[in-house]
Design a protein around this motif. Sequence first.
Motif, PDB file in Angstrom:
ATOM      1  N   ALA A   7      -4.994  -6.016 -12.523  1.00  0.00           N
ATOM      2  CA  ALA A   7      -3.550  -5.568 -11.276  1.00  0.00           C
ATOM      3  C   ALA A   7      -4.583  -5.394 -10.497  1.00  0.00           C
ATOM      4  N   LEU A   8      -3.546  -5.255  -8.806  1.00  0.00           N
ATOM      5  CA  LEU A   8      -3.359  -4.382  -7.860  1.00  0.00           C
ATOM      6  C   LEU A   8      -2.303  -4.254  -7.650  1.00  0.00           C
ATOM      7  N   THR A   9      -2.072  -2.593  -7.373  1.00  0.00           N
ATOM      8  CA  THR A   9      -0.684  -1.729  -7.065  1.00  0.00           C
ATOM      9  C   THR A   9      -1.626  -1.055  -5.510  1.00  0.00           C
ATOM     10  N   ILE A  10      -0.865  -1.915  -4.200  1.00  0.00           N
ATOM     11  CA  ILE A  10      -0.650  -0.842  -3.160  1.00  0.00           C
ATOM     12  C   ILE A  10       0.080  -0.381  -2.619  1.00  0.00           C
ATOM     13  N   VAL A  11      -0.418   1.097  -2.437  1.00  0.00           N
ATOM     14  CA  VAL A  11       1.038   1.821  -1.875  1.00  0.00           C
ATOM     15  C   VAL A  11       1.134   2.125  -0.729  1.00  0.00           C
ATOM     16  N   SER A  12       2.074   1.952   0.022  1.00  0.00           N
ATOM     17  CA  SER A  12       2.477   1.918   1.268  1.00  0.00           C
ATOM     18  C   SER A  12       3.775   3.050   1.975  1.00  0.00           C
ATOM     19  N   PRO A  13       3.190   3.989   2.501  1.00  0.00           N
ATOM     20  CA  PRO A  13       4.038   4.440   2.703  1.00  0.00           C
ATOM     21  C   PRO A  13       5.848   3.691   3.958  1.00  0.00           C
ATOM     22  N   HIS A  14       5.379   2.803   4.409  1.00  0.00           N
ATOM     23  CA  HIS A  14       6.140   1.961   5.093  1.00  0.00           C
ATOM     24  C   HIS A  14       6.415   0.119   5.291  1.00  0.00           C
ATOM     25  N   LEU A  15       7.296  -0.552   5.408  1.00  0.00           N
ATOM     26  CA  LEU A  15       7.267  -2.069   5.213  1.00  0.00           C
ATOM     27  C   LEU A  15       6.506  -1.864   6.599  1.00  0.00           C
ATOM     28  N   ASP A  16       5.502  -2.144   6.255  1.00  0.00           N
ATOM     29  CA  ASP A  16       4.595  -3.912   6.803  1.00  0.00           C
ATOM     30  C   ASP A  16       2.513  -3.186   7.093  1.00  0.00           C
ATOM     31  N   ASP A  17       2.565  -1.568   6.280  1.00  0.00           N
ATOM     32  CA  ASP A  17       1.215  -0.566   6.174  1.00  0.00           C
ATOM     33  C   ASP A  17       0.304  -0.736   5.253  1.00  0.00           C
ATOM     34  N   ALA A  18       0.682  -1.674   4.469  1.00  0.00           N
ATOM     35  CA  ALA A  18      -0.158  -2.254   3.021  1.00  0.00           C
ATOM     36  C   ALA A  18      -0.501  -3.749   4.105  1.00  0.00           C
ATOM     37  N   VAL A  19       0.299  -4.728   4.337  1.00  0.00           N
ATOM     38  CA  VAL A  19       0.222  -6.011   4.940  1.00  0.00           C
ATOM     39  C   VAL A  19      -1.138  -5.421   6.115  1.00  0.00           C
ATOM     40  N   PHE A  20      -0.824  -4.876   6.770  1.00  0.00           N
ATOM     41  CA  PHE A  20      -1.412  -4.067   8.037  1.00  0.00           C
ATOM     42  C   PHE A  20      -2.884  -3.858   7.283  1.00  0.00           C
ATOM     43  N   SER A  21      -2.777  -3.049   6.829  1.00  0.00           N
ATOM     44  CA  SER A  21      -4.375  -2.314   6.392  1.00  0.00           C
ATOM     45  C   SER A  21      -4.796  -3.306   5.303  1.00  0.00           C
ATOM     46  N   CYS A  22      -4.198  -4.109   4.656  1.00  0.00           N
ATOM     47  CA  CYS A  22      -5.643  -4.430   3.197  1.00  0.00           C
ATOM     48  C   CYS A  22      -4.501  -5.997   3.503  1.00  0.00           C
ATOM     49  N   GLY A  23      -4.053  -6.265   4.219  1.00  0.00           N
ATOM     50  CA  GLY A  23      -3.001  -7.823   4.027  1.00  0.00           C
ATOM     51  C   GLY A  23      -5.088  -8.616   3.189  1.00  0.00           C
ATOM     52  N   ALA A  24      -5.923  -8.912   4.178  1.00  0.00           N
ATOM     53  CA  ALA A  24      -7.238  -9.533   2.992  1.00  0.00           C
ATOM     54  C   ALA A  24      -7.620  -9.160   1.688  1.00  0.00           C
ATOM     55  N   LEU A  25      -7.252  -7.521   1.024  1.00  0.00           N
ATOM     56  CA  LEU A  25      -7.185  -7.629   0.034  1.00  0.00           C
ATOM     57  C   LEU A  25      -5.754  -7.992  -0.802  1.00  0.00           C
ATOM     58  N   GLU A  27      -4.631 -10.909  -0.010  1.00  0.00           N
ATOM     59  CA  GLU A  27      -4.546 -12.318   0.119  1.00  0.00           C
ATOM     60  C   GLU A  27      -5.649 -12.767  -1.192  1.00  0.00           C
ATOM     61  N   ARG A  28      -7.242 -12.239  -1.667  1.00  0.00           N
ATOM     62  CA  ARG A  28      -8.002 -12.188  -2.239  1.00  0.00           C
ATOM     63  C   ARG A  28      -7.039 -11.517  -3.737  1.00  0.00           C
ATOM     64  N   THR A  29      -6.291 -11.682  -3.852  1.00  0.00           N
ATOM     65  CA  THR A  29      -5.887 -10.683  -5.754  1.00  0.00           C
ATOM     66  C   THR A  29      -4.197 -10.786  -5.718  1.00  0.00           C
ATOM     67  N   PRO A  30      -4.088 -12.402  -5.490  1.00  0.00           N
ATOM     68  CA  PRO A  30      -2.952 -12.812  -6.344  1.00  0.00           C
ATOM     69  C   PRO A  30      -1.866 -11.946  -7.366  1.00  0.00           C
ATOM     70  N   GLY A  31      -0.633 -11.999  -7.377  1.00  0.00           N
ATOM     71  CA  GLY A  31       0.672 -11.429  -7.942  1.00  0.00           C
ATOM     72  C   GLY A  31      -0.095  -9.674  -7.746  1.00  0.00           C
ATOM     73  N   ALA A  32      -0.444  -9.488  -7.029  1.00  0.00           N
ATOM     74  CA  ALA A  32      -0.505  -8.064  -6.684  1.00  0.00           C
ATOM     75  C   ALA A  32       0.993  -7.011  -6.053  1.00  0.00           C
ATOM     76  N   THR A  33       1.144  -5.784  -6.809  1.00  0.00           N
ATOM     77  CA  THR A  33       2.116  -4.864  -6.351  1.00  0.00           C
ATOM     78  C   THR A  33       2.286  -4.472  -5.017  1.00  0.00           C
ATOM     79  N   VAL A  34       2.899  -4.568  -4.390  1.00  0.00           N
ATOM     80  CA  VAL A  34       3.454  -2.998  -2.817  1.00  0.00           C
ATOM     81  C   VAL A  34       4.381  -2.624  -3.227  1.00  0.00           C
ATOM     82  N   VAL A  35       4.095  -1.161  -3.642  1.00  0.00           N
ATOM     83  CA  VAL A  35       5.207  -0.176  -3.340  1.00  0.00           C
ATOM     84  C   VAL A  35       5.476   0.350  -2.204  1.00  0.00           C
ATOM     85  N   THR A  36       6.869   0.151  -1.255  1.00  0.00           N
ATOM     86  CA  THR A  36       6.919   0.750  -0.124  1.00  0.00           C
ATOM     87  C   THR A  36       7.688   2.164  -0.368  1.00  0.00           C
TER      88      THR A  36
END
Length: 224
Positions: A7-25, A27-36
């Motif tokens: 399970a992967l959780t990405i902590v994102s400051p704003h509504l774009d940071d996770a995808v801009f910084s970790c979009g490839a990660l 994509e390769r970790t289905p079912g991840a949660t992004v907490v903005t």
Amino acid sequence: MSHSKRALTIVSPHLDDAVFSCGALLERTPGATVVTVFAGTPTDTSLTDWDRQCGFQDAGQAMRARRAEDAEALAMLGAEPMWLDLLDAQYGGDYLPQDVEGQLAPCLGRQRGGIVAAPMGLFHSDHHVVHEACLRLHARHPGLDWLCYEDALYRRLPGLLQERLASLLRSGWRLTPLIAPPASGLKARAVRAYASQLRAFGEGGHEDTELPERLWRLARHDIG
């Protein structure tokens, strides 16, 4: 580096940071949660300069659109959004790391044995306070595998990354570079979902999102 079964959780400051910084990660970790963290809508609907550049008429319209963009982008990458109601700095948000820690703690409390990716906390005050909050949470969740990601766009500013790494080392942290997954056309399409933000960045203003992502494993130094 394979995280597909964890399970992967990405902590994102704003509504774009996770995808801009970790979009490839993502994509390769289905079912991840992004907490903005700073996804709240201010009661004051005055228009900031940034929201004006993004094409909005007030803060309420801006945040509704940004949440919709985020939901669309994360759906492309097979991730789920979790939006906290703290206000970002442009709306007067001014929080201490322990304030953010208290909001993030329940999100991580439900995760066991997974991976958490936190921002390196470069340049922007919102990014820095989220970074510091995640360092505080590290001790409370030793069973998680903690990563730091280099904040897209800001990581290219001269010297900032080196200063952060040196500061962490002095504070007793050990960071080990990881081989990040390569970006693909899917990440690029997800980045384009944040159309309002790209408008304000202007031509070439988000080209860093096309470069390889960089991740670091975060751990405390063994003392004694």
